[in-house]
Design a protein around this motif. Structure first.
Motif, PDB file in Angstrom:
ATOM      1  N   THR A  14      70.808  36.445   9.431  1.00  0.00           N
ATOM      2  CA  THR A  14      69.933  35.834  10.196  1.00  0.00           C
ATOM      3  C   THR A  14      70.329  36.181  11.764  1.00  0.00           C
ATOM      4  OG1 THR A  14      68.874  34.284   8.775  1.00  0.00           O
ATOM      5  CG2 THR A  14      68.181  34.091  10.971  1.00  0.00           C
ATOM      6  N   ALA A  17      69.410  39.382  12.925  1.00  0.00           N
ATOM      7  CA  ALA A  17      68.076  39.774  13.124  1.00  0.00           C
ATOM      8  C   ALA A  17      67.499  38.997  14.501  1.00  0.00           C
ATOM      9  CB  ALA A  17      67.242  39.174  11.979  1.00  0.00           C
ATOM     10  N   TYR A  26      64.678  45.184  16.811  1.00  0.00           N
ATOM     11  CA  TYR A  26      64.374  44.670  15.665  1.00  0.00           C
ATOM     12  C   TYR A  26      63.436  45.590  14.736  1.00  0.00           C
ATOM     13  CZ  TYR A  26      62.680  41.315  11.801  1.00  0.00           C
ATOM     14  OH  TYR A  26      62.663  40.845  10.716  1.00  0.00           O
ATOM     15  N   TYR A  30      64.905  46.685  11.159  1.00  0.00           N
ATOM     16  CA  TYR A  30      64.179  46.110  10.207  1.00  0.00           C
ATOM     17  C   TYR A  30      62.951  46.374   9.981  1.00  0.00           C
ATOM     18  CZ  TYR A  30      68.269  42.965  10.577  1.00  0.00           C
ATOM     19  OH  TYR A  30      69.566  42.430  10.658  1.00  0.00           O
TER      20      TYR A  30
END
Length: 265
Positions: A14, A17, A26, A30
């Motif tokens: 996390t 991220a 990001y 992702y």
């Protein structure tokens, strides 16, 4: 200072991220999920309550919790048994009290577990804060994005917190726990010039709490936007710069010349 167990894999992933969301990387790493920084930050009264004076639940905690909530909510909607398995794993890892009981259907079971995930998500958010808080450049980038998110907020809507449009009222009370946290993060030195602030070498050099992004530039008094500077550096910086100190703790230095003589067969 307090010490805890090693960070969970959930917290470490996390944290990566969240770092990517702050730096704008990001989507590339992702994939796009449709959320902008402002969506996850949320500009409302609770945000200004946090931003107005230092608290242990920071804007970074809030941002991370929002990210986690959206991720797990999406997972709940798209998955069944996998979601239930992973939800229980997280709940048990963080020792969250939960009653294992029968539910009328799968959807109700998932809804119940999602509610129980709130406390683990809060704990993960705090772990993420502990991981990222030491990176002052990242905190600077985060604070700039926060200032951009609140730039159009009006004093008429938030009179208790705003001096002018996008400009917070100034709070100047620094709790002991905050001073200790900043002192520990800066390794007892000025974040700008690295002068010792312990008082051992120079008792006249007084530490001062500085807003990385000045209040006049849209900065907040959230701990994520604060650093420790010596008085001369703080006066020199004033409200003219968003610069964060670049010194980091290095426990020892190694010699490149010695390493160059190592044979690797």
């Amino acid at each position: 200072m307090a010490f805890t167990q090693p960070h969970s894999n959930e917290a470490l992933s996390t944290a990566d991220a969240i770092r990517c969301r702050i730096t704008g990387a990001y989507d590339e790493k992702y994939g796009p999920d449709g959320y902008y920084f402002e969506d996850l930050l949320g500009v409302d009264r609770d945000l200004f309550e946090i931003a107005y004076k230092p608290g242990k639940w920071t804007l970074l905690h809030r941002f991370t919790l929002s990210h986690l909530w959206e991720q797990w909510n999406y997972y709940r909607k798209k998955s069944d048994e996998e979601f239930i398995k992973d939800a229980y794993r997280l709940i048990f890892h963080y020792r969250t009290p939960v009653s294992i009981r029968a539910h009328p259907d799968l959807s109700a079971h998932k809804d119940y577990l999602f509610e129980q995930l709130l406390q683990p998500m809060k704990q993960i958010a705090h772990e993420v804060f502990c991981i990222l808080f030491s990176d002052k450049e990242l905190m600077r980038a985060f604070s700039i994005k926060v200032s951009e998110a609140i730039a159009d907020a009006c004093p008429s809507e938030y009179p208790d917190y705003l001096e002018a449009t996008g400009i917070m009222k100034r709070a100047s009370f620094w709790p002991t726990w905050l001073r200790e946290a900043l002192f520990y993060r800066e390794n007892g030195r000025c974040a700008k010039c690295s002068s010792s602030l312990t008082g051992v070498f120079d008792s006249t050099l007084k530490p001062q709490v500085d807003h990385i992004v000045p209040i006049s530039n849209g900065g907040t008094t959230d701990p994520t936007n604060l650093q420790y500077l010596c008085e001369p550096c703080n006066k020199k910086k004033g409200n003219r710069s968003n610069e964060a100190g670049g010194f980091i703790y290095v426990p020892w230095e190694y010699s490149h010349s010695k390493l160059s003589r190592i044979r690797i067969d």
